[in-house]
Write a protein that holds these residues in place. Structure first.
Motif, PDB file in Angstrom:
ATOM      1  N   LEU A   1       0.820  -1.217   0.000  1.00 60.11           N
ATOM      2  CA  LEU A   1       0.000   0.000   0.000  1.00 60.11           C
ATOM      3  C   LEU A   1       0.850   1.262   0.000  1.00 60.11           C
ATOM      4  N   VAL A   2       1.973   1.247   0.739  1.00 61.67           N
ATOM      5  CA  VAL A   2       2.886   2.393   0.730  1.00 61.67           C
ATOM      6  C   VAL A   2       3.476   2.571  -0.668  1.00 61.67           C
ATOM      7  N   ALA A   3       3.899   1.471  -1.282  1.00 60.88           N
ATOM      8  CA  ALA A   3       4.465   1.535  -2.639  1.00 60.88           C
ATOM      9  C   ALA A   3       3.418   2.021  -3.642  1.00 60.88           C
ATOM     10  N   GLN A   4       2.183   1.559  -3.493  1.00 60.66           N
ATOM     11  CA  GLN A   4       1.112   1.981  -4.398  1.00 60.66           C
ATOM     12  C   GLN A   4       0.878   3.487  -4.280  1.00 60.66           C
ATOM     13  N   ASN A   5       0.782   3.987  -3.047  1.00 64.45           N
ATOM     14  CA  ASN A   5       0.552   5.418  -2.852  1.00 64.45           C
ATOM     15  C   ASN A   5       1.728   6.262  -3.332  1.00 64.45           C
TER      16      ASN A   5
ATOM     17  N   LEU B   1       4.052   9.926  -7.394  1.00 64.90           N
ATOM     18  CA  LEU B   1       5.089  10.268  -8.372  1.00 64.90           C
ATOM     19  C   LEU B   1       4.508  10.436  -9.777  1.00 64.90           C
ATOM     20  N   ILE B   2       3.567   9.575 -10.151  1.00 71.22           N
ATOM     21  CA  ILE B   2       2.915   9.704 -11.459  1.00 71.22           C
ATOM     22  C   ILE B   2       2.159  11.024 -11.525  1.00 71.22           C
ATOM     23  N   SER B   3       1.475  11.383 -10.447  1.00 74.07           N
ATOM     24  CA  SER B   3       0.737  12.647 -10.407  1.00 74.07           C
ATOM     25  C   SER B   3       1.681  13.847 -10.535  1.00 74.07           C
ATOM     26  N   LEU B   4       2.816  13.772  -9.845  1.00 76.84           N
ATOM     27  CA  LEU B   4       3.805  14.844  -9.965  1.00 76.84           C
ATOM     28  C   LEU B   4       4.314  14.984 -11.402  1.00 76.84           C
TER      29      LEU B   4
ATOM     30  N   THR C   1      -5.920   0.355  -8.986  1.00 78.53           N
ATOM     31  CA  THR C   1      -4.904  -0.326  -8.184  1.00 78.53           C
ATOM     32  C   THR C   1      -5.457  -0.761  -6.828  1.00 78.53           C
ATOM     33  N   ILE C   2      -6.382  -0.021  -6.242  1.00 81.12           N
ATOM     34  CA  ILE C   2      -6.983  -0.449  -4.978  1.00 81.12           C
ATOM     35  C   ILE C   2      -7.762  -1.747  -5.185  1.00 81.12           C
ATOM     36  N   ILE C   3      -8.530  -1.822  -6.252  1.00 79.81           N
ATOM     37  CA  ILE C   3      -9.283  -3.049  -6.544  1.00 79.81           C
ATOM     38  C   ILE C   3      -8.320  -4.203  -6.817  1.00 79.81           C
ATOM     39  N   ALA C   4      -7.292  -3.968  -7.625  1.00 80.11           N
ATOM     40  CA  ALA C   4      -6.333  -5.031  -7.949  1.00 80.11           C
ATOM     41  C   ALA C   4      -5.578  -5.517  -6.711  1.00 80.11           C
ATOM     42  N   VAL C   5      -5.153  -4.587  -5.881  1.00 78.39           N
ATOM     43  CA  VAL C   5      -4.412  -4.955  -4.675  1.00 78.39           C
ATOM     44  C   VAL C   5      -5.337  -5.683  -3.694  1.00 78.39           C
ATOM     45  N   ALA C   6      -6.571  -5.197  -3.536  1.00 79.80           N
ATOM     46  CA  ALA C   6      -7.510  -5.859  -2.626  1.00 79.80           C
ATOM     47  C   ALA C   6      -7.773  -7.298  -3.066  1.00 79.80           C
ATOM     48  N   ARG C   7      -7.823  -7.530  -4.350  1.00 87.26           N
ATOM     49  CA  ARG C   7      -8.050  -8.893  -4.849  1.00 87.26           C
ATOM     50  C   ARG C   7      -6.805  -9.755  -4.709  1.00 87.26           C
TER      51      ARG C   7
END
Length: 163
Positions: A43-47, A52-55, A77-83
């Motif tokens: 989750l830390v890596a995802q955020n 970084l992409i937003s920047l 990514t939240i849906i993919a990670v949750a699954r």
């Protein structure tokens, strides 16, 4: 293992608090994350990645376009990670049902409520309305309803197990 007076061996409880849970290692393909610390790291890596992409996008595209791209990426990514996350005792190899986002219903109820509360906050606070508040509200409502759907189905499945 202690023997009972009738000669049988008492079963060991899987949920015994005195025994330490041993999680399976991280599986990369297909991604399966079982250890809570690994889940936190993912989750830390995802955020961090989305930040970084937003920047990077913020330098080349208008703010609203940046918001649409990053929030869509966040929801996906939240849906993919949750699954990909697996709960204690949940089978690792088979994929989850398409609707299932958590191992147990309780976390889905909490996350669903929090996401829906976040989706509705701009309706009650005019200061939180900026250029992209509709995009954020739609994303949070989608995630909240997805987690609630998962919890409703998991609760129904536990009450009425399928043969």
């Amino acid at each position: 293992m202690a023997r009972r007076p009738d000669g049988l061996v008492a079963p060991e409880s899987l949920d015994d608090a005195s025994t330490k849970k041993v999680y399976r290692p991280l599986q990369w393909w297909p991604l399966r994350v079982m250890n809570p610390w690994h889940k936190f790291a993912v989750l830390v890596a995802q955020n961090a990645s989305i930040w970084l992409i937003s920047l990077a996008l913020g330098r080349f595209v208008p703010e609203v376009v940046n918001l649409v791209i990053t929030q869509t990426l966040t929801a996906v990514t939240i849906i993919a990670v949750a699954r990909s996350f697996r709960g204690w005792g949940e089978p690792v190899a088979p994929p989850r049902a398409w609707w299932r986002l958590s191992a147990r219903p309780l976390i889905g109820w909490w996350l669903g409520a929090l996401y829906l509360l976040s989706a509705s906050s701009p309706l009650f606070d005019s200061d939180s309305r900026n250029d992209g508040w509709v995009i954020l509200s739609v994303e949070f409502a989608f995630l909240g309803l997805a987690f609630l759907n998962s919890s409703i189905r998991l609760t129904a499945q536990r009450r009425r197990p399928q043969a």
